[in-house]
Write a protein that holds these residues in place. Structure first.
Motif, short mmCIF file in Angstrom:
data_model
loop_
_atom_site.label_atom_id
_atom_site.label_comp_id
_atom_site.label_asym_id
_atom_site.label_seq_id
_atom_site.Cartn_x
_atom_site.Cartn_y
_atom_site.Cartn_z
N PHE A 1 -55.77 20.32 -52.55
CA PHE A 1 -55.56 20.77 -53.83
C PHE A 1 -57.02 20.84 -54.76
N ALA A 2 -56.85 21.47 -55.67
CA ALA A 2 -57.97 21.57 -56.71
C ALA A 2 -57.79 21.15 -58.20
N SER A 3 -58.97 21.03 -58.78
CA SER A 3 -58.77 20.63 -60.28
C SER A 3 -59.87 21.19 -60.98
N ILE A 4 -59.60 21.98 -62.07
CA ILE A 4 -60.71 22.52 -62.97
C ILE A 4 -60.56 22.04 -64.25
N ARG B 1 -60.58 12.67 -63.01
CA ARG B 1 -59.42 11.97 -63.73
C ARG B 1 -58.03 13.06 -63.57
N TYR B 2 -58.24 14.02 -63.78
CA TYR B 2 -57.14 15.24 -63.91
C TYR B 2 -56.53 15.10 -62.54
N ALA B 3 -57.35 15.13 -61.60
CA ALA B 3 -56.97 15.22 -60.18
C ALA B 3 -56.14 14.08 -59.82
N SER C 1 -54.68 11.54 -61.79
CA SER C 1 -53.66 11.50 -62.59
C SER C 1 -52.48 12.44 -62.01
N THR C 2 -52.73 13.75 -61.77
CA THR C 2 -51.94 14.76 -61.46
C THR C 2 -51.38 14.85 -60.12
N PHE C 3 -52.27 14.61 -59.12
CA PHE C 3 -51.93 15.03 -57.78
C PHE C 3 -51.96 13.50 -56.82
N ILE C 4 -53.11 12.82 -56.84
CA ILE C 4 -53.32 11.65 -56.02
C ILE C 4 -52.32 10.50 -56.50
N GLU C 5 -52.43 9.94 -57.69
CA GLU C 5 -51.95 8.70 -57.90
C GLU C 5 -50.59 8.57 -57.91
N PRO C 6 -49.73 9.89 -58.30
CA PRO C 6 -48.41 10.09 -57.99
C PRO C 6 -47.96 10.07 -56.57
N ARG C 7 -48.73 10.51 -55.65
CA ARG C 7 -48.52 10.55 -54.21
C ARG C 7 -48.72 9.18 -53.73
N ILE C 8 -49.53 8.54 -54.26
CA ILE C 8 -49.71 7.25 -53.78
C ILE C 8 -48.43 6.31 -53.99
N ARG C 9 -48.16 6.47 -55.35
CA ARG C 9 -46.84 5.73 -55.78
C ARG C 9 -45.78 6.06 -54.93
#
Length: 427
Positions: free
Chosen positions: A259-262, A407-409, A411-419
């Motif tokens: 995934f990507a973040s801009i 930070r956007y990446a 909060s939006t993708f990584i941390e929810p998947r780890i949780r």
């Protein structure tokens, strides 16, 4: 009714009992996360609302969703403390309703962090008020909520909070000011009580839980001082003081972008980042891109999307719904261009402090590492500083484009998947 697990330590048990028995104008439960303060505050509020001659009360939190999670549902939420209670929308207001010998009681549930939130309660009359995480409330809401209880027959206010910056307005205008009053002034106010709690005060916290909590927030950050040690502190110095060579490594062979973040900027440089995951579950920032000053001055949104698509293809491609673009700062134009090209970008979670906490957690634990090729990300995360001297916890908005994009990446993708992965591992 839920059975409350009492602390075994006599001093802690006495402190809990005194906090629940307080009849002061304002009672404050302050302390670290998972210290039990919300449970004791909810028990005190439940007893008060049951016995009060008034019928309407106020419960506020950062958002109504936060109120539901922290105060209404769960083993020690109001629905458990009031058997037979119902939580529903009445008119435009979320409300907990239950019956006592004195008749029906109504607890109005309101989100209080928005600058316009005070307008929701303007004109209302409440017997008392419980504020969850009051330091996260809008300043005007706090003032208005206190006004709304002026006609109460048994006026009480109950606040919970994690320690914050010592210069925060909630201290200077209320808590510390009341603390400094002499006995006569407190009596005129109606009384003031302030109780502190640590995670070890919570009888439900096992030694393993306490150790895990201590590791959750990196030492040296204000989050560890406030949320683990339970102490107020100024956010100063580096936002990520631990960030160094241990956070930077070459991604294993075969890791490709997922995934990507801009973070698009019309008045600041645009930052792009690509992220992937290795077979062991670790996350990697595999690539970044940002324009030079000259490029930034002449590039259009179409040019930026050309670069994004070219770099994404070079990295092996990603699914078209795994892109986040900040909609603010002119980002909507880039979103429209992306959608025209059949991308489906999502607006990132932009909560600054929550995002910084999550980013600090994944970086310090090694759950996310940064490729050495991401030089601008490394430079910014290494030098990212707190803005000092304003009584608030905010980072300095200088050279933060790649820090924000990261930070956007997270909060939006990584941390929810780890949780989610942690939840699955427990089942």
């Amino acid at each position: 009714m839920t059975e409350i697990l009492l602390p075994s330590d006599p001093e802690v048990r006495d402190r809990c009992a005194r906090s629940m028995a307080s009849k002061a104008f304002l009672t404050v439960w302050e302390g670290a996360v998972r210290s039990g303060k919300t449970v004791w505050a909810l028990c005190a509020f439940a007893l008060y609302a049951t016995r009060s001659p008034d019928g309407d009360f106020l419960l506020s939190a950062r958002t109504t969703a936060t109120a539901e999670t922290n105060c209404i549902t769960g083993d020690y939420g109001l629905l458990s403390l009031f058997p037979g209670a119902e939580y529903r929308t009445v008119g435009n207001v979320r409300m907990v309703r239950f019956r006592t010998r004195q008749g029906e009681k109504r607890i109005h549930v309101v989100g209080a962090s928005d600058i316009r939130s005070y307008m929701v309660i303007r004109g209302a009359t409440f017997g008392g008020w419980l504020a969850d995480e009051v330091n996260m409330h809008d300043r005007r809401f706090v003032s208005e909520a206190l006004n709304r209880t002026a006609m109460s027959h048994d006026r009480r206010h109950m606040w919970t909070l994690n320690p914050d910056d010592p210069g925060h307005w909630i201290y200077s205008e209320y808590i510390d000011r009341y603390e400094a009053m002499d006995a006569g002034e407190r009596a005129e106010l109606g009384g003031f009580a302030h109780f502190w709690f640590r995670p070890s005060d919570n009888p439900a916290m096992t030694p393993a839980m306490l150790a895990s909590l201590s590791r959750q927030y990196p030492e040296g950050t204000p989050f560890h001082t406030r949320y683990v040690l339970g102490m107020r502190c100024v956010a100063e110095g580096r936002v990520y003081p631990f960030f160094g060579p241990s956070c930077v490594a070459e991604p294993p062979e075969g890791v490709r972008a997922e995934f990507a973040s801009i973070d698009f900027g019309s008045v600041h440089p645009t930052a792009m980042g690509w992220y992937g995951r290795s077979p062991d579950g670790a996350w990697w920032k595999v690539a970044e891109w940002g324009p030079t000053a000259e490029e930034s001055a002449r590039m259009t949104v179409a040019d930026y999307m050309d670069v994004f698509e070219r770099e994404t293809e070079r990295l092996g491609g990603i699914r078209r719904d795994r892109l986040t673009i900040d909609y603010g700062g002119g980002g909507e134009a880039l979103v429209r261009e992306a959608e025209r090209r059949r991308w489906y970008p999502v607006n990132p979670d932009k909560s600054v402090l929550d995002g910084i906490q999550a980013t600090a957690m994944v970086l310090s634990s090694g759950a996310l590492r940064v490729s050495p090729s991401c030089r601008r990300t490394i430079d910014e995360l290494s030098s990212y500083h707190w803005r000092e001297g304003r009584g608030e916890t905010v980072p300095d908005k200088v050279r933060d484009d790649f820090a924000d994009e990261t930070r956007y990446a997270v909060s939006t993708f990584i941390e929810p998947r780890i949780r989610r992965r942690r939840r699955w591992s427990r089942t």
